[in-house]
Scaffold this motif. Sequence first.
Motif, PDB file in Angstrom:
ATOM      1  N   ARG A 104       0.833  -1.078  -0.214  1.00  0.00           N
ATOM      2  CA  ARG A 104      -0.566  -0.764   0.460  1.00  0.00           C
ATOM      3  C   ARG A 104       1.362   1.454  -0.091  1.00  0.00           C
ATOM      4  NH1 ARG A 104      -5.137  -1.551   1.445  1.00  0.00           N
ATOM      5  NH2 ARG A 104      -5.269  -3.119   0.782  1.00  0.00           N
ATOM      6  N   ARG A 107      -0.466   3.436  -3.082  1.00  0.00           N
ATOM      7  CA  ARG A 107      -1.881   4.334  -2.077  1.00  0.00           C
ATOM      8  C   ARG A 107      -1.316   5.151  -1.021  1.00  0.00           C
ATOM      9  NH1 ARG A 107      -6.429   0.827  -0.871  1.00  0.00           N
ATOM     10  NH2 ARG A 107      -6.753   0.103  -2.981  1.00  0.00           N
ATOM     11  N   ILE A 108       0.066   5.257  -0.179  1.00  0.00           N
ATOM     12  CA  ILE A 108      -0.187   6.181   0.485  1.00  0.00           C
ATOM     13  C   ILE A 108       0.233   7.795  -0.083  1.00  0.00           C
ATOM     14  CG2 ILE A 108       1.274   6.482   2.681  1.00  0.00           C
ATOM     15  CD1 ILE A 108       0.784   4.156   3.387  1.00  0.00           C
ATOM     16  N   ASN A 111      -2.078   8.912  -2.199  1.00  0.00           N
ATOM     17  CA  ASN A 111      -3.126  10.424  -1.189  1.00  0.00           C
ATOM     18  C   ASN A 111      -2.148  11.324  -0.739  1.00  0.00           C
ATOM     19  OD1 ASN A 111      -4.867   8.577  -1.332  1.00  0.00           O
ATOM     20  ND2 ASN A 111      -4.388   7.331   0.610  1.00  0.00           N
ATOM     21  N   LEU A 238     -13.918   1.396   7.718  1.00  0.00           N
ATOM     22  CA  LEU A 238     -12.084   0.859   7.730  1.00  0.00           C
ATOM     23  C   LEU A 238     -12.619  -0.617   8.571  1.00  0.00           C
ATOM     24  CD1 LEU A 238      -9.070   2.143   8.189  1.00  0.00           C
ATOM     25  CD2 LEU A 238     -10.495   2.998  10.966  1.00  0.00           C
ATOM     26  N   GLY A 270      -6.125   5.199   7.917  1.00  0.00           N
ATOM     27  CA  GLY A 270      -6.508   5.674   6.515  1.00  0.00           C
ATOM     28  C   GLY A 270      -5.883   5.266   5.089  1.00  0.00           C
ATOM     29  N   LEU A 271      -4.847   5.968   4.993  1.00  0.00           N
ATOM     30  CA  LEU A 271      -4.106   6.104   4.025  1.00  0.00           C
ATOM     31  C   LEU A 271      -4.027   5.455   3.482  1.00  0.00           C
ATOM     32  CD1 LEU A 271      -0.990   9.108   4.922  1.00  0.00           C
ATOM     33  CD2 LEU A 271      -3.418   9.290   3.296  1.00  0.00           C
ATOM     34  N   PHE A 274      -8.511   3.345   2.310  1.00  0.00           N
ATOM     35  CA  PHE A 274      -8.935   4.800   1.537  1.00  0.00           C
ATOM     36  C   PHE A 274      -8.279   5.558   0.392  1.00  0.00           C
ATOM     37  CE2 PHE A 274     -10.671   5.119   5.815  1.00  0.00           C
ATOM     38  CZ  PHE A 274     -11.693   3.940   5.531  1.00  0.00           C
ATOM     39  N   ARG A 275      -8.827   5.052  -0.913  1.00  0.00           N
ATOM     40  CA  ARG A 275      -7.603   5.699  -1.931  1.00  0.00           C
ATOM     41  C   ARG A 275      -8.265   7.433  -2.493  1.00  0.00           C
ATOM     42  NH1 ARG A 275      -7.012   2.271  -5.957  1.00  0.00           N
ATOM     43  NH2 ARG A 275      -7.949  -0.037  -5.298  1.00  0.00           N
ATOM     44  N   TYR A 279     -11.393  11.591   2.227  1.00  0.00           N
ATOM     45  CA  TYR A 279     -11.989  10.374   3.028  1.00  0.00           C
ATOM     46  C   TYR A 279     -10.970   9.240   4.481  1.00  0.00           C
ATOM     47  CZ  TYR A 279     -15.582   7.152   4.034  1.00  0.00           C
ATOM     48  OH  TYR A 279     -16.464   6.434   4.910  1.00  0.00           O
ATOM     49  N   SER A 280      -9.750   9.549   3.753  1.00  0.00           N
ATOM     50  CA  SER A 280      -8.518   9.594   4.020  1.00  0.00           C
ATOM     51  C   SER A 280      -8.252   9.370   5.328  1.00  0.00           C
ATOM     52  CB  SER A 280      -7.538   8.914   3.650  1.00  0.00           C
ATOM     53  OG  SER A 280      -6.828  10.010   3.753  1.00  0.00           O
TER      54      SER A 280
END
Length: 378
Positions: A104, A107-108, A111, A238, A270-271, A274-275, A279-280
């Motif tokens: 991930r 993704r982090i 974000n 979550l 959260g990071l 969520f994308r 929202y993260s």
Amino acid sequence: MSGRAAEALRRDRLLAAIALFAGLGIAIALPFALQAGAAFFLPVTAALVIAIALVPMLEWFERRRVPSPLAAFLSILIFLGVANAAVAAIIVPASGWFALLPERVVRIRHNLRPLLEVYTSLDRFVSNTQATFMGKGSKQMIVSLGKPTSLLDVVASSAPVAILQMFFAVLVVYFFLSGWTRMRRQTITSRGSFTSALTTARVIQEMVDATSAYLSTITVINISLGLLVAGAFWLIGLPDPLMWGGIVALFNYMPYLGPIMASLLLALGGLMVFRDAWYSILPVATFVCCHLIESNLITPALVGRRLTINPLLILVSLSFWGWVWGPVGALLAVPILIIMKTVLDAAGKPDIAGFLFEEGTLTSPVPEASRTLPPEPQ
């Protein structure tokens, strides 16, 4: 004042000065001794705090005619069962999150791209400014970091020591609880006067009541906060909400520092999940709102009536025991502070100003028992 009285006063002042400077030396050396001997002092201190907190449960069993050794064993068994269930609820899902972290990272970074762009621009501006003032020919220092030891090696090397310390702590708790009633009775009956025995009994009872009341109340508050936060995390989607609720409940035992650490972990979680960048941050915002309500309304209303401690003392105690024993010391900081405060309030506190101005070296309130005793006949 006669010469003999003045000589006696000087002798008393000299002995008090020696005791004062010796106490200062011990106070300075004690933290380093505790830090060097953490393998012994840490499990013993943790065991004594846990044992004092379990005294009400022990007395509940003893009032029902359960022998002291069996009552101590049942108290320890209940505590270990609850503690192991709570730790398992956190550790088992957390291992999956650690395994998922490398996947991930992309993704982090996605974000955090807006924040990273701001940081990159600021770093470029600082680098250009530094190059302008220092010149292009300035040498840049390169620091190479060694390869860190693997977590598996650390766990494998420290697990036997941790197991021995835990077993030693359990034995200390058991023998403390099994001999608690007899030890308290001997301590009280060995006093030379009725007033001294009454004061000793009052100090012991206040220490047990204050410590157990604080820990039980804080435990109920933290569990309620963890369940509330877990329910909110389940609503926002979550994963593993009970694990996050357990983390929040565990870290909330450390005032000030614990909520900050929990917020950082929730931000990372959260990071990872969520994308959407906005929202993260919803898990962190949810926890912060719940924590503000808990710390400003609920905890002062429940704990403040029984125990009031200066926030500065709590912060100093957290910093001190966290420096000496790490995270475990930070968890024990407030209970140790409560025990010390209860004993000092009853036995008397060092009065440095009184020592300097020849008005005594201890300050202590008049015990309630001595206030109610009838006056002696003339």
